[in-house]
Design an enzyme around this catalytic site. Structure first.
Site, short mmCIF file in Angstrom:
data_model
loop_
_atom_site.label_atom_id
_atom_site.label_comp_id
_atom_site.label_asym_id
_atom_site.label_seq_id
_atom_site.Cartn_x
_atom_site.Cartn_y
_atom_site.Cartn_z
N PRO A 57 -6.95 1.00 4.11
CG PRO A 57 -6.76 2.80 5.55
CD PRO A 57 -6.21 2.24 4.28
CD GLU A 58 -10.51 -3.14 1.08
OE1 GLU A 58 -11.60 -3.74 1.00
OE2 GLU A 58 -9.47 -3.53 0.54
CE LYS B 166 -13.03 1.96 -0.12
NZ LYS B 166 -12.03 2.00 -1.18
CG HIS C 39 4.34 9.51 8.91
ND1 HIS C 39 4.91 8.26 8.86
CD2 HIS C 39 5.15 10.33 8.18
CE1 HIS C 39 6.02 8.32 8.13
NE2 HIS C 39 6.18 9.55 7.71
NE ARG D 89 -6.23 -1.48 -6.22
CZ ARG D 89 -6.70 -1.06 -5.05
NH1 ARG D 89 -7.74 -0.25 -5.02
NH2 ARG D 89 -6.15 -1.44 -3.93
#
Ligand SMILES: [Zn+2]
Length: 259
Positions: free
Chosen positions: A2-3, A59, A92, A248
């Site tokens: 998630p960004e 975020k 979860h 990255r």
């Protein structure tokens, strides 16, 4: 992962279903997911309060409950789901904010990120104080000022949440490809035109993807091809370069984005 665009989608889920409603309970099956308070303290602080506002900064998603707030970070695998039947909970689901007519489930398989309780505005500011301005709302002047204060290569600077908050690996690669700037360029080497192009590209990428809640896999976006072996540039057809930059995996077009 998630960004900013994904978290903007989570914010809309929260705003649409839960703002203005009373929190009847906070259920925390994963007793360590709230990083700075026990499940009993979280429930005791938030129960019977109104979720007045869902905000996002970078975020982070901030559920403001009339004084205190619950801060959500989604790590690598986080999600936020509205459901109406407690029987549909998932293993979860680490924490669940319960309302009269349904519940918000914080689902996170890998457990990076987590939740933080802020008892008041001062605690909230302390928890989020290290972040730069939100990347979607920052003005061009402020962005360029903060970027200009940094040294080194472009990609790690844009990933740094203290410069601007929100971009992650995918948003940064998409931004640099759109602005036709190599991730290996140094900030010092950028001309004024290139700096403006960079800001405009970042803003455009974030605006278009935030509207959907993810980076769209559509023609004209790098994400449609990145990750495919031997992928070529959606703009010019040149084989993309792939390299680890700033820790990255990074994709770029050596023709459109010369070093
Ligand atoms: Zn190209």
């Amino acid at each position: 992962v998630p960004e900013l665009p994904d978290v903007e989608g989570f914010r809309r889920t929260m705003a649409r279903h839960a703002t203005g409603k009373t929190i009847t309970n906070i259920v925390v099956p994963d007793t360590e997911i709230v990083r700075n308070a026990s499940p009993a303290v979280v429930a005791g602080t938030l129960r019977r309060r109104t979720l007045e506002k869902a905000e996002r900064h970078g975020k982070w998603l901030i559920a403001r409950a009339d004084g205190p707030a619950l801060l959500f970070h989604f790590g690598m695998t986080g999600d936020l789901i509205w459901g109406e039947n407690a029987r549909d909970r998932h293993p979860h689901d680490r924490a669940i904010m319960v309302f009269g007519d349904g519940e918000l489930r914080y689902r996170n398989m890998r457990r990076f990120g987590g939740l933080w309780l802020a008892r008041d505005d001062a605690e909230r500011e302390e928890l989020l104080g290290g972040l730069g301005p939100d990347a979607l709302r920052v003005s061009r002047a402020r962005f360029l000022e903060r970027l200009g204060a940094r040294r080194g290569r472009l990609k790690p600077a844009l990933m740094d949440q203290t410069v601007v908050a929100g971009p992650g690996n995918l948003v940064v690669d998409e931004t640099l490809w759109s602005a036709r700037l190599s991730p290996l360029r140094t900030i010092a080497s950028l001309t004024d035109d290139e700096r403006t192009r960079l800001f405009n590209a970042m803003h455009d990428v974030l605006k278009k993807s935030s509207r959907r809640g993810y980076i769209p896999e559509e023609p004209g976006w790098l994400i449609t091809v990145r990750g495919n072996p031997g992928a070529s540039c959606p703009r010019c057809g040149t084989t993309l370069r792939r390299m680890t930059v700033g820790g990255r995996t990074t994709y770029w077009c050596p023709r459109c984005q010369p070093d």
